[in-house]
Design a protein around this motif. Structure first.
Motif, PDB file in Angstrom:
ATOM      1  N   VAL A  25      -1.312   0.822   1.470  1.00 54.50           N
ATOM      2  CA  VAL A  25      -0.799   2.173   1.715  1.00 54.50           C
ATOM      3  C   VAL A  25      -1.756   3.220   1.157  1.00 54.50           C
ATOM      4  O   VAL A  25      -2.060   4.227   1.808  1.00 54.50           O
ATOM      5  N   PHE A  26      -2.271   2.969  -0.065  1.00 52.85           N
ATOM      6  CA  PHE A  26      -3.199   3.914  -0.695  1.00 52.85           C
ATOM      7  C   PHE A  26      -4.489   4.041   0.119  1.00 52.85           C
ATOM      8  O   PHE A  26      -4.957   5.151   0.386  1.00 52.85           O
ATOM      9  N   VAL A  27      -5.052   2.903   0.515  1.00 51.16           N
ATOM     10  CA  VAL A  27      -6.292   2.924   1.284  1.00 51.16           C
ATOM     11  C   VAL A  27      -6.077   3.593   2.642  1.00 51.16           C
ATOM     12  O   VAL A  27      -6.926   4.361   3.123  1.00 51.16           O
ATOM     13  N   SER A  28      -4.935   3.346   3.275  1.00 47.55           N
ATOM     14  CA  SER A  28      -4.631   3.962   4.567  1.00 47.55           C
ATOM     15  C   SER A  28      -4.483   5.473   4.435  1.00 47.55           C
ATOM     16  O   SER A  28      -4.972   6.235   5.281  1.00 47.55           O
ATOM     17  N   PHE A  29      -3.811   5.901   3.380  1.00 47.14           N
ATOM     18  CA  PHE A  29      -3.657   7.343   3.137  1.00 47.14           C
ATOM     19  C   PHE A  29      -5.013   7.999   2.954  1.00 47.14           C
ATOM     20  O   PHE A  29      -5.276   9.083   3.494  1.00 47.14           O
ATOM     21  N   PHE A  30      -5.894   7.355   2.198  1.00 47.83           N
ATOM     22  CA  PHE A  30      -7.234   7.889   1.968  1.00 47.83           C
ATOM     23  C   PHE A  30      -8.033   7.920   3.270  1.00 47.83           C
ATOM     24  O   PHE A  30      -8.697   8.923   3.588  1.00 47.83           O
ATOM     25  N   ALA A  31      -7.952   6.836   4.051  1.00 46.54           N
ATOM     26  CA  ALA A  31      -8.745   6.735   5.279  1.00 46.54           C
ATOM     27  C   ALA A  31      -8.317   7.763   6.321  1.00 46.54           C
ATOM     28  O   ALA A  31      -9.158   8.333   7.026  1.00 46.54           O
ATOM     29  N   PHE A  32      -7.017   8.025   6.436  1.00 44.03           N
ATOM     30  CA  PHE A  32      -6.532   8.963   7.445  1.00 44.03           C
ATOM     31  C   PHE A  32      -6.430  10.396   6.912  1.00 44.03           C
ATOM     32  O   PHE A  32      -6.591  11.351   7.667  1.00 44.03           O
ATOM     33  N   GLY A  33      -6.174  10.535   5.611  1.00 47.39           N
ATOM     34  CA  GLY A  33      -5.961  11.863   5.048  1.00 47.39           C
ATOM     35  C   GLY A  33      -7.225  12.642   4.775  1.00 47.39           C
ATOM     36  O   GLY A  33      -7.284  13.861   5.018  1.00 47.39           O
ATOM     37  N   MET A  34      -8.287  11.981   4.286  1.00 44.38           N
ATOM     38  CA  MET A  34      -9.506  12.682   3.910  1.00 44.38           C
ATOM     39  C   MET A  34     -10.187  13.368   5.098  1.00 44.38           C
ATOM     40  O   MET A  34     -10.681  14.498   4.946  1.00 44.38           O
ATOM     41  N   PRO A  35     -10.267  12.734   6.291  1.00 42.25           N
ATOM     42  CA  PRO A  35     -10.875  13.455   7.418  1.00 42.25           C
ATOM     43  C   PRO A  35     -10.155  14.759   7.748  1.00 42.25           C
ATOM     44  O   PRO A  35     -10.806  15.764   8.067  1.00 42.25           O
ATOM     45  N   TYR A  36      -8.824  14.758   7.676  1.00 44.46           N
ATOM     46  CA  TYR A  36      -8.072  15.993   7.923  1.00 44.46           C
ATOM     47  C   TYR A  36      -8.376  17.040   6.858  1.00 44.46           C
ATOM     48  O   TYR A  36      -8.525  18.232   7.157  1.00 44.46           O
ATOM     49  N   TYR A  37      -8.476  16.593   5.615  1.00 51.03           N
ATOM     50  CA  TYR A  37      -8.769  17.524   4.508  1.00 51.03           C
ATOM     51  C   TYR A  37     -10.144  18.163   4.703  1.00 51.03           C
ATOM     52  O   TYR A  37     -10.279  19.395   4.611  1.00 51.03           O
ATOM     53  N   TYR A  38     -11.167  17.343   4.976  1.00 47.91           N
ATOM     54  CA  TYR A  38     -12.513  17.878   5.160  1.00 47.91           C
ATOM     55  C   TYR A  38     -12.606  18.753   6.400  1.00 47.91           C
ATOM     56  O   TYR A  38     -13.363  19.735   6.420  1.00 47.91           O
ATOM     57  N   ARG A  39     -11.843  18.414   7.427  1.00 41.86           N
ATOM     58  CA  ARG A  39     -11.851  19.237   8.634  1.00 41.86           C
ATOM     59  C   ARG A  39     -11.339  20.648   8.325  1.00 41.86           C
ATOM     60  O   ARG A  39     -11.937  21.647   8.744  1.00 41.86           O
ATOM     61  N   ASN A  40     -10.229  20.728   7.613  1.00 42.29           N
ATOM     62  CA  ASN A  40      -9.679  22.040   7.256  1.00 42.29           C
ATOM     63  C   ASN A  40     -10.619  22.824   6.344  1.00 42.29           C
ATOM     64  O   ASN A  40     -10.766  24.037   6.486  1.00 42.29           O
ATOM     65  N   GLN A  41     -11.266  22.117   5.401  1.00 43.20           N
ATOM     66  CA  GLN A  41     -12.208  22.783   4.510  1.00 43.20           C
ATOM     67  C   GLN A  41     -13.419  23.297   5.280  1.00 43.20           C
ATOM     68  O   GLN A  41     -13.883  24.417   5.048  1.00 43.20           O
ATOM     69  N   ASN A  42     -13.943  22.493   6.204  1.00 48.10           N
ATOM     70  CA  ASN A  42     -15.119  22.891   6.980  1.00 48.10           C
ATOM     71  C   ASN A  42     -14.830  24.084   7.880  1.00 48.10           C
ATOM     72  O   ASN A  42     -15.704  24.921   8.114  1.00 48.10           O
ATOM     73  N   LEU A  43     -13.602  24.169   8.398  1.00 45.62           N
ATOM     74  CA  LEU A  43     -13.233  25.309   9.238  1.00 45.62           C
ATOM     75  C   LEU A  43     -13.202  26.609   8.441  1.00 45.62           C
ATOM     76  O   LEU A  43     -13.385  27.689   9.000  1.00 45.62           O
ATOM     77  N   LYS A  44     -12.989  26.508   7.128  1.00 49.01           N
ATOM     78  CA  LYS A  44     -12.942  27.692   6.273  1.00 49.01           C
ATOM     79  C   LYS A  44     -14.326  28.124   5.788  1.00 49.01           C
ATOM     80  O   LYS A  44     -14.470  29.201   5.225  1.00 49.01           O
TER      81      LYS A  44
END
Length: 294
Positions: A197-216
């Motif tokens: 669960v932890f690895v899955s959260f990291f694998a799917f969550g981090m791309p969304y986080y970086y995407r939002n940061q890059n848009l800013k």
């Protein structure tokens, strides 16, 4: 259709100021044509040239490496004070030896980070000041979104591959323990589920986080001979046994510049690939020629 010479945004006929960046729009026939006909490779080395001065005046970029250096220094001061208090040995403020050892470790790490990013700060500043700058432009919102989505897709695919590899290894290792041990099978199974669960959260969550940061981020592109600033991220290839392997103009996944560089560390030679977006009205061919010069 006219374009802003500062940020590349589309302009309506008769516009005197850019609605995207606010830059003053000069006469198209006298100024824009002259700037576009001046290839990067023909810019003089003299940093007082008119072309370079105009370019430097357009760069209003905050050095984002400075904040990292300051945080590292503040961290080093904090852990240094903890160590100092432990050495003085105040009775009212006893500090356990384990905390001292941890503080020494973080003190050293903070000093190393401050030293490393201080060097990066100076290099980025040399781009902002124009000292080592070859070319610069600003992405439009649409160009930045295409670039960010490209990074997001790549990161998501890479993380999916890592997730599959880690999941298979975890299932095999935990499965062997579950089959061998007599007690604690339920605990081992729950630990396996928690890890997945932890690895899955990291694998799917981090791309969304970086995407939002890059848009800013600011959408600024600064290109130098040995380093580049791309929408908030700094890259450099000026280490010993490092350099550029390949530079070319690309059409897909967007129009822009492709740079492949290598660097050498304790894991031997590594390569990085940069896909740098640009407005289609920018002629990148002279820039490729400059970067390919040894």
């Amino acid at each position: 259709m006219k374009f802003c010479t500062n940020c590349g945004a589309k302009l309506a006929e008769g516009t005197k100021f850019c609605t995207n960046c606010g830059a003053k729009i000069m006469d198209e026939n006298k100024t824009v044509e002259k700037k576009e006909q001046k290839p990067v490779s023909e810019l003089p080395n003299d940093l007082t040239s008119t072309e370079l001065k105009k370019l430097n005046n357009a760069i209003t970029l905050k050095n984002n490496q400075t904040g990292i250096v300051k945080k590292a220094i503040y961290s080093a001061i904090f852990f240094g004070l903890v160590i100092l208090v432990a050495i003085i040995d105040f009775d009212v403020l006893p500090i356990h030896p384990a905390i001292v050892m941890i503080s020494i470790f973080f003190l050293l790490m903070s000093l190393v980070i401050a030293f490393m990013f201080r060097s990066r700060e100076k290099k980025l500043q040399s781009l902002i000041s124009g000292e080592n700058l070859i070319a610069a432009w600003t992405l439009t919102d649409n160009e930045k979104r295409k670039y960010v989505n490209f990074l997001y897709s790549n990161e998501k695919s890479k993380n999916m591959g890592l997730l599959i590899v880690i999941s298979v290894l975890a299932i095999v290792i935990f499965g062997i323990f579950i089959l061998v041990i007599d007690e604690g099978k339920l605990f081992m199974f729950l630990a396996l589920i928690g890890l997945l669960v932890f690895v899955s959260f990291f694998a799917f969550g981090m791309p969304y986080y970086y995407r939002n940061q890059n848009l800013k981020n600011d959408g600024k592109i600064l290109i130098g001979k040995n380093f580049a600033y791309i929408n908030g991220f700094f890259h450099n290839w000026d280490f010993p046994l490092s350099g550029i392997k390949k530079v070319k103009v690309i059409k897909e996944p967007f129009y822009g510049l492709y740079i492949k560089y290598y660097y050498t560390d304790r894991t031997f030679t590594n390569t990085e690939e940069l896909n740098i977006p640009a407005s289609e009205w920018i002629d990148l061919t002279p820039l490729v020629a400059v970067l390919n010069k040894k």
